[in-house]
Design a protein around this motif. Structure first.
Motif, mmCIF file in Angstrom:
data_model
loop_
_atom_site.group_PDB
_atom_site.id
_atom_site.type_symbol
_atom_site.label_atom_id
_atom_site.label_comp_id
_atom_site.label_asym_id
_atom_site.label_seq_id
_atom_site.Cartn_x
_atom_site.Cartn_y
_atom_site.Cartn_z
ATOM 1 N N UNK A 104 5.003 -17.312 31.809
ATOM 2 C CA UNK A 104 4.286 -18.596 31.841
ATOM 3 C C UNK A 104 3.095 -18.576 30.899
ATOM 4 N N UNK A 105 2.344 -17.472 30.894
ATOM 5 C CA UNK A 105 1.168 -17.354 30.025
ATOM 6 C C UNK A 105 1.596 -17.350 28.558
ATOM 7 N N UNK A 111 2.670 -22.908 23.121
ATOM 8 C CA UNK A 111 2.849 -24.363 23.199
ATOM 9 C C UNK A 111 2.068 -25.108 22.125
ATOM 10 N N UNK A 112 0.922 -24.581 21.736
ATOM 11 C CA UNK A 112 0.081 -25.268 20.743
ATOM 12 C C UNK A 112 0.182 -24.649 19.346
ATOM 13 N N UNK A 172 9.046 -13.842 25.089
ATOM 14 C CA UNK A 172 8.673 -12.608 25.783
ATOM 15 C C UNK A 172 7.193 -12.339 25.543
ATOM 16 N N UNK A 173 6.626 -11.466 26.359
ATOM 17 C CA UNK A 173 5.177 -11.236 26.258
ATOM 18 C C UNK A 173 4.800 -9.829 26.689
ATOM 19 N N UNK A 174 3.734 -9.314 26.110
ATOM 20 C CA UNK A 174 3.097 -8.095 26.602
ATOM 21 C C UNK A 174 1.603 -8.366 26.707
ATOM 22 N N UNK A 206 -1.070 -13.822 19.000
ATOM 23 C CA UNK A 206 -2.000 -12.932 19.694
ATOM 24 C C UNK A 206 -3.019 -13.807 20.421
ATOM 25 N N UNK A 207 -3.329 -13.490 21.674
ATOM 26 C CA UNK A 207 -4.284 -14.332 22.395
ATOM 27 C C UNK A 207 -5.126 -13.484 23.370
#
Length: 207
Positions: A104-105, A111-112, A172-174, A206-207
């Motif tokens: 979700x994160x 999304x932007x 996917x995310x880490x 990257x966030x």
């Protein structure tokens, strides 16, 4: 003088002579047949061995054997398909459980995003063999944090067919990858498992 009729012998003696004569004629006829059958010349079609007549039971047996082989092959294919499906479900469940909490994160972070994102290096992708994924198309995404601080990463992976058409896309995310550290995450597609799809990184943020 009395005259006696001379012709077919009457009485027991006559009957014995008639029987002997018939036997001789029969044997004579048999001798002719044997002589014709054993002559050195080629036999006429009428005296040749009778035409081949297939035994229906032999064909029935053959058909039964072929049917048995076909049934066995079909059962093997069905068993393999069931095993493949079970393996795919297990693999998908395992990967989803690992990445679900961060998905979700990651989707929110992308999304932007316009274009390919703010990560220009440190992301590589490697296809995984289907033998280890239950037949699904999957890839291992490797992330190297090239910055000097801890960061989280969101990566969109596209799966394309041989013509270059994107048939599926996943995120996917880490989270919290330390500076200079390497992290991995698996991306997979449930679309077109019968095709070899090509995974590519479409976006990395990257966030």
């Amino acid at each position: 003088m009395d005259r006696k009729y001379v012709g077919t012998q009457a009485g027991p003696l006559g009957r014995r002579r008639r029987t002997l004569t018939a036997l001789v004629l029969a044997l004579g006829g048999l001798g002719v047949v044997v002589a014709c059958s054993s002559s050195g010349g080629s036999s006429s079609p009428s005296s040749a061995t009778s035409a081949f007549s297939p035994n229906p039971s032999a064909f029935s047996s053959g058909a039964s054997a072929l049917g048995s082989l076909a049934s066995s092959a079909k059962a093997s294919v069905s068993s393999a398909a069931a095993s493949l499906s079970a393996g795919a479900s297990s693999f998908a469940a395992s990967v989803s459980a690992q990445a679900g909490e961060n998905r979700a994160a990651a989707e929110s972070a992308l999304a932007t995003v316009t274009g390919s994102g703010n990560v220009t290096s440190g992301i590589t992708i490697t296809g995984l063999p289907k033998a280890t994924t239950g037949g699904l198309n999957a890839a291992l995404v490797t992330i190297v944090n090239t910055t000097s601080g801890t960061a989280s990463y969101a990566v969109r992976v596209n799966f394309s067919d041989a013509s270059g058409t994107v048939v599926d896309s996943t995120v996917v995310s880490r989270q919290n990858v330390a500076a200079g550290a390497t992290a991995t995450v698996t991306a997979f597609s449930t679309q077109s498992p019968d095709q070899a799809l090509i995974p590519t990184v479409a976006q990395a943020q990257r966030y």
